[in-house]
Enzyme design. Structure first.
Site, short mmCIF file in Angstrom:
data_model
loop_
_atom_site.label_atom_id
_atom_site.label_comp_id
_atom_site.label_asym_id
_atom_site.label_seq_id
_atom_site.Cartn_x
_atom_site.Cartn_y
_atom_site.Cartn_z
N LYS A 41 0.83 -1.22 0.00
CA LYS A 41 0.00 0.00 0.00
C LYS A 41 0.86 1.26 0.00
CE LYS A 41 -2.46 0.58 3.77
NZ LYS A 41 -2.10 1.77 4.55
N ARG A 120 -9.79 3.73 10.36
CA ARG A 120 -9.35 2.37 10.68
C ARG A 120 -10.45 1.60 11.39
NH1 ARG A 120 -3.67 3.20 10.79
NH2 ARG A 120 -2.37 1.41 11.25
N ARG A 159 11.89 -8.62 3.71
CA ARG A 159 12.14 -7.18 3.70
C ARG A 159 13.32 -6.82 4.62
NH1 ARG A 159 7.18 -3.04 4.67
NH2 ARG A 159 7.34 -3.63 6.85
N ARG A 192 13.19 -5.74 10.62
CA ARG A 192 12.37 -5.23 11.73
C ARG A 192 11.79 -6.41 12.49
NH1 ARG A 192 8.26 -1.06 8.90
NH2 ARG A 192 6.91 -2.31 10.24
N ARG A 203 0.09 -9.77 13.18
CA ARG A 203 -0.33 -8.47 12.62
C ARG A 203 -1.46 -8.64 11.60
NH1 ARG A 203 5.05 -6.30 10.21
NH2 ARG A 203 3.89 -4.50 9.48
P1 AMP Z 1 0.45 3.30 10.42
O1 AMP Z 1 1.63 4.08 9.92
O2 AMP Z 1 -0.81 3.60 9.65
O3 AMP Z 1 0.74 1.83 10.54
O4 AMP Z 1 0.16 3.83 11.91
C1 AMP Z 1 1.13 3.71 12.93
C2 AMP Z 1 0.42 3.70 14.28
O5 AMP Z 1 -0.30 4.92 14.49
C3 AMP Z 1 -0.61 2.60 14.46
O6 AMP Z 1 -0.03 1.38 14.87
C4 AMP Z 1 -1.52 3.19 15.52
O7 AMP Z 1 -0.91 3.12 16.80
C5 AMP Z 1 -1.54 4.65 15.14
N1 AMP Z 1 -2.64 4.97 14.18
C6 AMP Z 1 -2.48 5.49 12.94
N2 AMP Z 1 -3.66 5.74 12.38
C7 AMP Z 1 -4.61 5.36 13.29
C8 AMP Z 1 -6.05 5.35 13.27
N3 AMP Z 1 -6.75 5.80 12.22
N4 AMP Z 1 -6.67 4.88 14.38
C9 AMP Z 1 -5.99 4.45 15.45
N5 AMP Z 1 -4.64 4.42 15.52
C10 AMP Z 1 -3.94 4.88 14.45
#
Ligand code: AMP
Length: 257
Positions: A41, A120, A159, A192, A203
């Site tokens: 993505k 989300r 990765r 990672r 995950r």
């Molecule tokens: P991402 O880069 O989208 O994987 O987001 C990294 C982290 O930010 C996630 O693991 C959550 O802790 C938090 N996060 C990002 N977007 C959201 C969302 N829409 N709702 C809740 N937590 C979020």
């Protein structure tokens, strides 16, 4: 890294305006991206950002930018969000929604937008609908990238990332010139912890549980467009861009009576 638009308001907050969008369109692209970790993505978001000149509005990027910034400049909501992110937990809906609402100018932007990582949950999607309805803005599509779990495990477990310049490689699909060493800065590459196969399956399960209702939500509104994430980034992009255009055209077509 691709040539992204500046995203000042999204990343730094409403007090930091962006320059006018360089090529605002009559019908800008307004989409939501969905996809499990490892599905590609992020690469597709970069391609859309570069080719369609649309800002990638990632809530994860907002939290990471806040974490890197001077702590005195963080709002209480961002301070709270950083804590949840560091514990690997989802940030509560109310906090995320407050942070997005502060950045409402990005949803009004005449250049359009590409939401990534938000919404989300269904609760977040419902608030987004309310915000967009109040602004008289319509989503063109919710683009979901699909790949079987086994393929995702292959992709993520191969990765390797550079902890210094953040470049990403794959041991088979995109290896560095010298094994284990970053081509760009010479730093040793690392795997990672969350890219190890056991962690990937956990995950994936968490993603399926939290996102499945969101998929249903957008499918029921006729906005969901599913695209196979098999193939090269260019092949996937071509498929995704065509699917979004087809959805836009169908939404614009007059309804037969
Ligand atoms: P991402 O880069 O989208 O994987 O987001 C990294 C982290 O930010 C996630 O693991 C959550 O802790 C938090 N996060 C990002 N977007 C959201 C969302 N829409 N709702 C809740 N937590 C979020």
């Amino acid at each position: 890294m691709t040539d992204q638009l500046p995203r000042h308001t999204w990343l730094e907050g409403p007090g930091v305006p962006c320059p006018p969008h360089p090529d605002a369109r009559a019908r800008p692209l307004r989409i939501v991206l969905l996809g499990a970790p490892g599905v590609g993505k992020g690469t597709q978001a970069e391609l859309f950002a570069e080719r369609r000149r649309v800002c990638q509005l990632s809530t994860g990027d907002v939290f990471r930018a806040a974490k890197a910034a001077d702590p005195c400049l963080r709002t209480p909501a961002l301070e709270e969000a950083i804590g949840y992110m560091q514990r690997g937990e989802l940030v509560p809906d109310a906090t995320v929604v407050d942070i997005v609402k502060e950045r409402i100018d990005c949803l009004r932007c005449e250049g359009g937008f590409m939401l990534d990582g938000f919404p989300r949950t269904v609760a977040q999607a419902e608030v987004l609908d309310e915000i967009l309805a109040a602004e008289k803005v319509r989503l063109d599509a919710v683009l979901k990238f699909d790949l079987p779990t086994g393929r995702i495990v292959d992709r993520l477990s191969g990765r390797r990332t550079c902890p210094s310049c953040k470049s990403v490689y794959h041991v088979e699909a995109q290896p560095p010139t010298q094994a284990g060493v970053c081509d760009k800065c010479g730093h040793a590459l690392v795997q990672r912890d969350d890219d190890r196969p056991e962690a990937i399956r956990v995950r994936m399960q968490a993603y399926e549980t939290s996102t499945a209702p969101l998929v249903e939500y957008y499918a029921s509104k006729g906005l969901l467009v599913s695209v196979s994430a098999e193939g090269t980034p260019e092949e996937i992009y071509a498929r995704a861009a065509a699917a979004v255009e087809a959805r836009k055209a169908a939404a614009a077509a007059p309804v037969a009576t």
